[in-house]
Design a protein around this motif. Structure first.
Motif, PDB file in Angstrom:
ATOM      1  N   SER A 104       0.850  -1.076   0.069  1.00  0.00           N
ATOM      2  CA  SER A 104       0.040  -0.053   0.053  1.00  0.00           C
ATOM      3  C   SER A 104       0.803   1.207   0.005  1.00  0.00           C
ATOM      4  N   ARG A 105       0.405   2.305  -0.586  1.00  0.00           N
ATOM      5  CA  ARG A 105       1.134   3.512  -0.415  1.00  0.00           C
ATOM      6  C   ARG A 105       0.280   4.603   0.347  1.00  0.00           C
ATOM      7  N   CYS A 106       1.022   5.399   1.051  1.00  0.00           N
ATOM      8  CA  CYS A 106       0.565   6.556   1.787  1.00  0.00           C
ATOM      9  C   CYS A 106       0.228   7.672   1.085  1.00  0.00           C
ATOM     10  N   VAL A 107      -0.887   8.184   0.956  1.00  0.00           N
ATOM     11  CA  VAL A 107      -1.361   9.262   0.015  1.00  0.00           C
ATOM     12  C   VAL A 107      -0.827  10.534   0.579  1.00  0.00           C
ATOM     13  N   ASN A 108      -0.676  10.713   1.801  1.00  0.00           N
ATOM     14  CA  ASN A 108       0.020  11.923   2.226  1.00  0.00           C
ATOM     15  C   ASN A 108       1.532  12.011   1.850  1.00  0.00           C
ATOM     16  N   GLU A 109       2.202  10.838   1.819  1.00  0.00           N
ATOM     17  CA  GLU A 109       3.372  11.035   1.277  1.00  0.00           C
ATOM     18  C   GLU A 109       3.499  11.202  -0.296  1.00  0.00           C
ATOM     19  N   GLU A 110       2.770  10.396  -0.785  1.00  0.00           N
ATOM     20  CA  GLU A 110       2.483  10.374  -2.572  1.00  0.00           C
ATOM     21  C   GLU A 110       2.451  11.823  -3.095  1.00  0.00           C
ATOM     22  N   VAL A 111       1.387  12.559  -2.556  1.00  0.00           N
ATOM     23  CA  VAL A 111       1.228  13.970  -3.159  1.00  0.00           C
ATOM     24  C   VAL A 111       2.266  14.847  -2.531  1.00  0.00           C
ATOM     25  N   LEU A 112       3.004  14.619  -1.544  1.00  0.00           N
ATOM     26  CA  LEU A 112       4.319  15.456  -1.263  1.00  0.00           C
ATOM     27  C   LEU A 112       5.436  15.183  -2.398  1.00  0.00           C
ATOM     28  N   LEU A 113       5.637  13.839  -2.691  1.00  0.00           N
ATOM     29  CA  LEU A 113       6.560  13.421  -3.596  1.00  0.00           C
ATOM     30  C   LEU A 113       6.326  13.734  -4.875  1.00  0.00           C
ATOM     31  N   LEU A 114       5.065  14.090  -5.410  1.00  0.00           N
ATOM     32  CA  LEU A 114       4.908  14.312  -6.866  1.00  0.00           C
ATOM     33  C   LEU A 114       4.834  16.029  -6.759  1.00  0.00           C
ATOM     34  N   GLY A 115       4.950  16.729  -5.703  1.00  0.00           N
ATOM     35  CA  GLY A 115       4.929  18.303  -5.708  1.00  0.00           C
ATOM     36  C   GLY A 115       3.667  18.610  -5.761  1.00  0.00           C
ATOM     37  N   LEU A 116       2.693  17.775  -5.302  1.00  0.00           N
ATOM     38  CA  LEU A 116       1.295  18.444  -5.414  1.00  0.00           C
ATOM     39  C   LEU A 116       0.792  18.974  -4.076  1.00  0.00           C
ATOM     40  N   ALA A 117       1.584  19.036  -3.126  1.00  0.00           N
ATOM     41  CA  ALA A 117       1.361  19.555  -1.739  1.00  0.00           C
ATOM     42  C   ALA A 117       2.190  19.931  -0.920  1.00  0.00           C
ATOM     43  N   ALA A 166       9.727  13.468   2.015  1.00  0.00           N
ATOM     44  CA  ALA A 166       9.029  13.117   0.774  1.00  0.00           C
ATOM     45  C   ALA A 166       9.170  14.714   0.220  1.00  0.00           C
ATOM     46  N   GLU A 167       8.798  15.905   0.735  1.00  0.00           N
ATOM     47  CA  GLU A 167       8.826  17.118   0.192  1.00  0.00           C
ATOM     48  C   GLU A 167       9.941  17.389  -0.298  1.00  0.00           C
ATOM     49  N   VAL A 168      11.330  17.341   0.181  1.00  0.00           N
ATOM     50  CA  VAL A 168      12.323  17.625  -0.166  1.00  0.00           C
ATOM     51  C   VAL A 168      12.775  16.757  -1.265  1.00  0.00           C
ATOM     52  N   LYS A 169      12.680  15.531  -1.553  1.00  0.00           N
ATOM     53  CA  LYS A 169      12.772  14.731  -2.710  1.00  0.00           C
ATOM     54  C   LYS A 169      12.184  15.476  -3.803  1.00  0.00           C
ATOM     55  N   ALA A 170      10.969  15.953  -3.614  1.00  0.00           N
ATOM     56  CA  ALA A 170      10.096  16.368  -4.901  1.00  0.00           C
ATOM     57  C   ALA A 170      10.928  17.987  -5.190  1.00  0.00           C
ATOM     58  N   GLU A 171      11.285  18.524  -4.454  1.00  0.00           N
ATOM     59  CA  GLU A 171      11.912  19.978  -4.501  1.00  0.00           C
ATOM     60  C   GLU A 171      13.312  19.424  -5.279  1.00  0.00           C
ATOM     61  N   LYS A 172      14.129  18.594  -5.030  1.00  0.00           N
ATOM     62  CA  LYS A 172      15.298  18.190  -5.640  1.00  0.00           C
ATOM     63  C   LYS A 172      15.032  17.863  -7.077  1.00  0.00           C
ATOM     64  N   LYS A 173      13.785  17.188  -7.155  1.00  0.00           N
ATOM     65  CA  LYS A 173      13.675  16.659  -8.733  1.00  0.00           C
ATOM     66  C   LYS A 173      12.778  17.609  -9.300  1.00  0.00           C
ATOM     67  N   GLY A 174      12.446  18.660  -8.915  1.00  0.00           N
ATOM     68  CA  GLY A 174      11.674  19.605  -9.545  1.00  0.00           C
ATOM     69  C   GLY A 174      10.318  19.261 -10.005  1.00  0.00           C
ATOM     70  N   ARG A 175       9.571  18.478  -9.114  1.00  0.00           N
ATOM     71  CA  ARG A 175       8.172  18.153  -9.503  1.00  0.00           C
ATOM     72  C   ARG A 175       7.418  19.124  -9.015  1.00  0.00           C
ATOM     73  N   GLY A 176       6.041  19.139  -9.708  1.00  0.00           N
ATOM     74  CA  GLY A 176       4.922  19.641  -9.308  1.00  0.00           C
ATOM     75  C   GLY A 176       5.273  21.429  -9.130  1.00  0.00           C
ATOM     76  N   LEU A 177       4.947  21.797  -8.013  1.00  0.00           N
ATOM     77  CA  LEU A 177       5.053  23.169  -7.790  1.00  0.00           C
ATOM     78  C   LEU A 177       6.628  23.653  -7.512  1.00  0.00           C
ATOM     79  N   TRP A 178       7.361  22.534  -7.396  1.00  0.00           N
ATOM     80  CA  TRP A 178       8.954  22.793  -7.415  1.00  0.00           C
ATOM     81  C   TRP A 178       9.450  22.586  -8.785  1.00  0.00           C
ATOM     82  N   GLU A 179       8.755  22.672  -9.634  1.00  0.00           N
ATOM     83  CA  GLU A 179       9.188  22.455 -11.081  1.00  0.00           C
ATOM     84  C   GLU A 179       9.927  23.676 -11.536  1.00  0.00           C
ATOM     85  N   ARG A 180      11.173  23.614 -11.971  1.00  0.00           N
ATOM     86  CA  ARG A 180      12.309  24.653 -12.422  1.00  0.00           C
ATOM     87  C   ARG A 180      12.327  24.657 -13.826  1.00  0.00           C
ATOM     88  N   ASP A 181      12.499  25.922 -14.352  1.00  0.00           N
ATOM     89  CA  ASP A 181      12.730  26.194 -15.877  1.00  0.00           C
ATOM     90  C   ASP A 181      13.979  25.321 -16.532  1.00  0.00           C
TER      91      ASP A 181
END
Length: 260
Positions: free
Chosen positions: A179-192, A217-232
């Motif tokens: 099973s996957r934790c939805v809380n972590e999933e949305v953070l990993l995708l940069g959706l929260a 999970a939020e730091v991983k999304a930021e490093k990979k530039g996902r979702g709201l952390w997306e970089r040019d």
């Protein structure tokens, strides 16, 4: 005739004396008598054993709320939240405040029907918030897409606030045992973004364990530039630097004057 009656009395005295000499029945004899009774009344023994077992299960289930269906957040016992005991639920809808979930208790044949308080089609929903998470508009859309109506989820309660239950929500992936934790999933995708953990003491082990997990999970999304952390892209960033440079500004002014 007198002789026979005398002999009878003598035999009775001898028998009584033998019984007194033998003493009380031994434990082996008692076990044998009980076994014989059980063999002679096997059906009765089975029915009594079954009845006692069912009664025991009912008492235990009633005491630990094993098969109780919670119709509201206020009905959940405090110990469930204090010990973070997982509850099974079915998602009905997703709102701006959170998930509207129907509690689905563990089903035990016979026992569930005997202890069920709510019968019929009446279904009340509990409001569930993803603990430690602040969703973006894209995150809301992701929930609508991935938590379809009637989707089964597991709720791990963290705290309770009025009519809202703050939880870690887990969902089983299709074709997977995990099973996957939805809380972590949305953070990993940069959706929260991570948000304060409501109702959890900052000096508790639970607080720091959850904070580390969600922030990671939020730091991983930021490093990979996902979702709201997306970089040019590199080209877009280079173009912005050139446009902002003094040389580019001067050249644009010069060409502008020449065109006039």
């Amino acid at each position: 005739m007198p002789e026979s009656s005398g002999e009878t009395e003598t035999d009775k005295k001898l028998t009584g004396r033998q019984q007194r000499d033998q003493g009380p029945p031994s434990s082996h004899e008692i076990v044998s008598l009980v076994s014989q009774f059980a063999d002679d009344h096997l059906a009765l023994v089975r029915n009594v054993s079954t009845g006692l077992a069912v009664a025991g299960v009912i008492v235990i289930a009633r005491s630990i709320k094993l098969v109780t269906k919670f119709q509201a957040v206020s009905e959940i016992p405090a110990r469930f939240i204090e010990r973070n005991i997982s509850l099974r639920g079915r998602v009905h809808s997703i709102t701006e405040r959170g998930l509207e979930v129907e509690h689905v208790p563990i089903y035990v044949p016979i026992v569930s029907s005997l202890l069920s308080k709510h019968k019929g089609g009446d279904t009340s929903l509990m409001l569930v918030h993803l603990a430690g998470v602040e969703l973006t508009a894209e995150g809301q859309a992701w929930l609508h897409k991935n938590l379809a109506p009637a989707q089964k989820v597991w709720l791990k309660p963290i705290s309770r606030e009025d009519d809202m239950l703050h939880c870690l929500v887990s969902q089983s992936s299709l074709g997977s045992m995990w099973s996957r934790c939805v809380n972590e999933e949305v953070l990993l995708l940069g959706l929260a973004r991570t948000a304060p953990l409501v109702g959890v003491l900052p000096d508790s082990r639970l607080y720091w364990r959850l904070l580390k997990r969600l922030h990671g999970a939020e730091v991983k999304a930021e490093k990979k530039g996902r979702g709201l952390w997306e970089r040019d892209s590199l080209w877009e960033r280079a173009s912005k630097v050139v446009r902002a440079s003094a040389l580019f500004t001067l050249m644009r002014r010069m060409f502008g004057k020449n065109s006039e």
